[in-house]
Scaffold this motif. Structure first.
Motif, PDB file in Angstrom:
ATOM      1  N   ALA A  50       0.891  -1.078   0.002  1.00 23.94           N
ATOM      2  CA  ALA A  50      -0.004  -0.150  -0.113  1.00 23.94           C
ATOM      3  C   ALA A  50       0.994   1.487  -0.052  1.00 23.94           C
ATOM      4  CB  ALA A  50      -0.959   0.186   1.333  1.00 23.94           C
ATOM      5  N   ALA A  51       1.773   1.090   0.724  1.00 24.43           N
ATOM      6  CA  ALA A  51       2.842   2.347   0.855  1.00 24.43           C
ATOM      7  C   ALA A  51       3.581   2.490  -0.554  1.00 24.43           C
ATOM      8  CB  ALA A  51       4.039   2.281   1.713  1.00 24.43           C
ATOM      9  N   ALA A  52       3.941   1.525  -1.207  1.00 25.02           N
ATOM     10  CA  ALA A  52       4.290   1.519  -2.653  1.00 25.02           C
ATOM     11  C   ALA A  52       3.368   2.156  -3.698  1.00 25.02           C
ATOM     12  CB  ALA A  52       4.781   0.237  -3.121  1.00 25.02           C
ATOM     13  N   ALA A  53       2.100   1.999  -3.784  1.00 23.23           N
ATOM     14  CA  ALA A  53       1.177   2.347  -4.400  1.00 23.23           C
ATOM     15  C   ALA A  53       1.022   3.817  -3.988  1.00 23.23           C
ATOM     16  CB  ALA A  53      -0.132   1.667  -4.065  1.00 23.23           C
ATOM     17  N   ARG A  54       1.144   4.304  -2.870  1.00 25.84           N
ATOM     18  CA  ARG A  54       0.929   5.736  -2.480  1.00 25.84           C
ATOM     19  C   ARG A  54       2.240   6.442  -3.166  1.00 25.84           C
ATOM     20  NH1 ARG A  54      -1.868   8.218   1.719  1.00 25.84           N
ATOM     21  NH2 ARG A  54      -3.458   6.774   2.528  1.00 25.84           N
ATOM     22  N   LEU A  55       3.594   5.784  -2.928  1.00 24.78           N
ATOM     23  CA  LEU A  55       4.515   6.468  -3.526  1.00 24.78           C
ATOM     24  C   LEU A  55       4.603   6.498  -5.054  1.00 24.78           C
ATOM     25  CD1 LEU A  55       7.390   4.626  -1.398  1.00 24.78           C
ATOM     26  CD2 LEU A  55       6.723   7.327  -1.435  1.00 24.78           C
ATOM     27  N   ARG A  56       3.993   5.805  -5.666  1.00 26.59           N
ATOM     28  CA  ARG A  56       3.762   5.884  -7.164  1.00 26.59           C
ATOM     29  C   ARG A  56       2.885   6.921  -7.704  1.00 26.59           C
ATOM     30  NH1 ARG A  56       3.014   0.049  -6.579  1.00 26.59           N
ATOM     31  NH2 ARG A  56       4.912  -1.063  -6.822  1.00 26.59           N
ATOM     32  N   ARG A  57       1.838   6.933  -6.942  1.00 26.70           N
ATOM     33  CA  ARG A  57       0.933   8.312  -7.086  1.00 26.70           C
ATOM     34  C   ARG A  57       1.513   9.397  -6.952  1.00 26.70           C
ATOM     35  NH1 ARG A  57      -2.939   4.525  -4.700  1.00 26.70           N
ATOM     36  NH2 ARG A  57      -2.806   5.764  -2.524  1.00 26.70           N
ATOM     37  N   ALA A  58       2.016   9.575  -5.718  1.00 23.66           N
ATOM     38  CA  ALA A  58       2.900  10.988  -5.608  1.00 23.66           C
ATOM     39  C   ALA A  58       3.989  11.211  -6.441  1.00 23.66           C
ATOM     40  CB  ALA A  58       3.314  10.691  -4.125  1.00 23.66           C
ATOM     41  N   ARG A  59       4.733  10.190  -6.648  1.00 24.04           N
ATOM     42  CA  ARG A  59       5.985  10.399  -7.485  1.00 24.04           C
ATOM     43  C   ARG A  59       6.031   9.673  -8.684  1.00 24.04           C
ATOM     44  NH1 ARG A  59      10.850  11.290  -4.585  1.00 24.04           N
ATOM     45  NH2 ARG A  59      11.905  10.841  -6.579  1.00 24.04           N
ATOM     46  N   PRO A  60       5.325   9.822  -9.925  1.00 18.84           N
ATOM     47  CA  PRO A  60       5.220   8.795 -10.979  1.00 18.84           C
ATOM     48  C   PRO A  60       6.520   8.675 -11.783  1.00 18.84           C
ATOM     49  CG  PRO A  60       3.395  10.734 -11.060  1.00 18.84           C
ATOM     50  CD  PRO A  60       4.446  11.140  -9.891  1.00 18.84           C
ATOM     51  N   ASP A  61       7.306   9.369 -11.576  1.00 12.88           N
ATOM     52  CA  ASP A  61       8.711   9.173 -11.835  1.00 12.88           C
ATOM     53  C   ASP A  61       9.728   8.142 -11.172  1.00 12.88           C
ATOM     54  OD1 ASP A  61       8.808  11.034 -10.064  1.00 12.88           O
ATOM     55  OD2 ASP A  61      11.026  11.583 -10.205  1.00 12.88           O
ATOM     56  N   LEU A  62       9.119   7.775 -10.155  1.00 13.83           N
ATOM     57  CA  LEU A  62       9.793   6.843  -9.009  1.00 13.83           C
ATOM     58  C   LEU A  62       9.442   5.548  -9.408  1.00 13.83           C
ATOM     59  CD1 LEU A  62      11.974   6.784  -6.501  1.00 13.83           C
ATOM     60  CD2 LEU A  62       9.801   6.752  -5.209  1.00 13.83           C
ATOM     61  N   ASN A  63      10.472   4.571  -9.673  1.00 11.05           N
ATOM     62  CA  ASN A  63       9.960   2.940  -9.733  1.00 11.05           C
ATOM     63  C   ASN A  63      10.202   2.606  -8.346  1.00 11.05           C
ATOM     64  OD1 ASN A  63      10.102   3.117 -12.767  1.00 11.05           O
ATOM     65  ND2 ASN A  63      12.249   3.491 -12.542  1.00 11.05           N
ATOM     66  N   VAL A  64       9.052   1.856  -7.975  1.00 10.90           N
ATOM     67  CA  VAL A  64       8.991   1.191  -6.691  1.00 10.90           C
ATOM     68  C   VAL A  64       8.615  -0.448  -6.911  1.00 10.90           C
ATOM     69  CG1 VAL A  64       8.151   1.268  -4.455  1.00 10.90           C
ATOM     70  CG2 VAL A  64       8.414   3.407  -5.660  1.00 10.90           C
ATOM     71  N   LEU A  65       9.373  -1.225  -6.067  1.00 10.48           N
ATOM     72  CA  LEU A  65       9.081  -2.479  -6.167  1.00 10.48           C
ATOM     73  C   LEU A  65       8.985  -3.300  -4.820  1.00 10.48           C
ATOM     74  CD1 LEU A  65      11.053  -3.544  -9.079  1.00 10.48           C
ATOM     75  CD2 LEU A  65       8.759  -3.508  -9.274  1.00 10.48           C
ATOM     76  N   VAL A  66       8.078  -3.874  -4.558  1.00  9.29           N
ATOM     77  CA  VAL A  66       8.045  -4.962  -3.202  1.00  9.29           C
ATOM     78  C   VAL A  66       8.505  -6.126  -3.410  1.00  9.29           C
ATOM     79  CG1 VAL A  66       6.440  -5.544  -1.334  1.00  9.29           C
ATOM     80  CG2 VAL A  66       6.038  -3.470  -2.480  1.00  9.29           C
ATOM     81  N   ALA A  67       9.639  -6.349  -2.595  1.00 10.09           N
ATOM     82  CA  ALA A  67      10.381  -7.618  -2.774  1.00 10.09           C
ATOM     83  C   ALA A  67       9.662  -8.576  -1.911  1.00 10.09           C
ATOM     84  CB  ALA A  67      11.663  -7.165  -2.135  1.00 10.09           C
ATOM     85  N   PRO A  68       9.869  -9.986  -2.386  1.00  8.81           N
ATOM     86  CA  PRO A  68       9.258 -11.108  -1.297  1.00  8.81           C
ATOM     87  C   PRO A  68       9.728 -11.034   0.003  1.00  8.81           C
ATOM     88  CG  PRO A  68      10.517 -12.040  -3.332  1.00  8.81           C
ATOM     89  CD  PRO A  68      10.647 -10.743  -3.307  1.00  8.81           C
ATOM     90  N   ALA A  69       8.616 -11.235   0.800  1.00  4.25           N
ATOM     91  CA  ALA A  69       9.041 -10.763   2.503  1.00  4.25           C
ATOM     92  C   ALA A  69       9.984 -11.690   3.089  1.00  4.25           C
ATOM     93  CB  ALA A  69       7.588 -10.955   3.222  1.00  4.25           C
ATOM     94  N   VAL A  70      10.609 -11.358   4.017  1.00  2.00           N
ATOM     95  CA  VAL A  70      11.395 -12.040   4.842  1.00  2.00           C
ATOM     96  C   VAL A  70      10.412 -12.521   6.056  1.00  2.00           C
ATOM     97  CG1 VAL A  70      13.691 -12.265   6.402  1.00  2.00           C
ATOM     98  CG2 VAL A  70      13.487 -10.830   4.376  1.00  2.00           C
ATOM     99  N   ALA A  71      10.311 -13.816   5.983  1.00  2.00           N
ATOM    100  CA  ALA A  71       9.190 -14.354   6.906  1.00  2.00           C
ATOM    101  C   ALA A  71       9.637 -14.922   8.053  1.00  2.00           C
ATOM    102  CB  ALA A  71       8.574 -15.543   6.081  1.00  2.00           C
ATOM    103  N   TYR A  72      11.008 -15.040   8.299  1.00  2.00           N
ATOM    104  CA  TYR A  72      11.665 -15.511   9.625  1.00  2.00           C
ATOM    105  C   TYR A  72      12.495 -14.331  10.172  1.00  2.00           C
ATOM    106  CZ  TYR A  72      10.673 -20.052   7.509  1.00  2.00           C
ATOM    107  OH  TYR A  72       9.931 -21.080   6.950  1.00  2.00           O
ATOM    108  N   GLY A  73      12.127 -14.090  11.634  1.00  2.00           N
ATOM    109  CA  GLY A  73      12.695 -13.196  12.264  1.00  2.00           C
ATOM    110  C   GLY A  73      13.519 -13.472  13.658  1.00  2.00           C
ATOM    111  N   ALA A  74      13.694 -12.759  14.394  1.00  2.00           N
ATOM    112  CA  ALA A  74      14.184 -12.932  15.703  1.00  2.00           C
ATOM    113  C   ALA A  74      13.140 -12.834  16.969  1.00  2.00           C
ATOM    114  CB  ALA A  74      15.087 -11.682  16.166  1.00  2.00           C
ATOM    115  N   SER A  75      12.535 -14.208  16.898  1.00  2.00           N
ATOM    116  CA  SER A  75      11.350 -14.349  17.700  1.00  2.00           C
ATOM    117  C   SER A  75      11.440 -15.241  18.969  1.00  2.00           C
ATOM    118  CB  SER A  75      10.088 -14.819  16.742  1.00  2.00           C
ATOM    119  OG  SER A  75       9.990 -14.472  15.813  1.00  2.00           O
TER     120      SER A  75
END
Length: 251
Positions: A50-75
């Protein structure tokens, strides 16, 4: 929820030049008896998209991609519950360092969108190290606005978000109030005994009044926060992107 294709949906020849890459960082851990183990990862991914979509609307010149998530953390604090799959702080730090080094070979800025509080220390350490190496990288939290810290895990906010994002995976018949004391008050017990030693259900907060409508509103607010931070690009010493008003104050 419709979104543009993510990074991994492209062929290498179809990638735009020097994109800004958002990397959702989550966890695989208990979220009470009513939410799935991938809750943090699902929320971080949705906020990043959703943030990427907002950035594209605000900055059409900015290429924004969402990478696959890192699904393991420090838990490690959730180790008392079945389903926990933690790689620990040092392994997470090393993973993030190597991941961003790789992304930096072709991407512009990398922004890590963090959805799990236990990741904060290794994340900040990794980003600070990478910035010293000269990489264009920063991170941002997925903040729900719980300043009092009384709804920090599997409570009203996260349950509402999941009712909006994946209602078929939420079992509200099993939702029950957990411990609702401020997180600062609970922290000594959490450090000494883990979440299970403080809340047998694993819930820190009260999910019983959660709603999909509030989840939709909260996701929109969180995405606006992340997009605003990423839009101006100013970060503190740990590499955490500042809000616009914080950036202006520090200028």
């Amino acid at each position: 929820m419709a979104s543009r294709p993510g990074l991994a949906d492209h062929s290498w020849t179809a990638l735009p030049p020097s994109p800004c890459v958002l990397v959702p960082l989550g966890s695989t851990e208990q979220h009470g008896p009513h939410l799935p183990l991938h809750t943090d990862t699902t929320i971080a991914t949705a906020v990043a998209e959703a943030a990427a979509a907002r950035l594209r609307r605000a900055r059409p010149d900015l290429n924004v991609l969402v990478a696959p998530a890192v699904a393991y953390g420090a838990s490690g604090e959730h180790q008392g519950f079945p389903g926990t799959a933690s790689i620990g702080a040092e392994a997470l730090r090393f993973l993030l360092v190597e991941l961003v080094r790789s992304l930096s070979g072709w991407a512009g800025r990398t922004v890590i969108v963090n959805g799990h509080g236990g990741n904060l220390r290794p994340l900040a350490a990794a980003v600070a190290h990478l910035r010293q190496e000269g990489h264009d990288v920063a991170w941002t939290p997925c903040e729900t606005g719980d300043a009092a810290g009384t709804d920090s895990h599997a409570g009203h906010a996260e349950t509402s978000l999941m009712l909006h994002l994946a209602p078929e995976l939420v079992n509200m018949s099993r939702a029950e109030p957990g411990v609702s004391a401020p997180l600062a008050e609970l922290m000594p017990g959490l450090v000494a005994r883990g979440v299970a030693g403080v809340s047998p259900s694993g819930v820190l907060g009260d999910p019983t009044a959660a709603s999909a409508e509030y989840g939709r509103h909260l996701l929109d607010r969180m995405a606006a926060d992340v997009a605003g931070r990423a839009g101006h690009g100013r970060a503190d010493g740990s590499g955490c992107l500042l809000r616009a008003e914080e950036a202006a104050w520090r200028t």
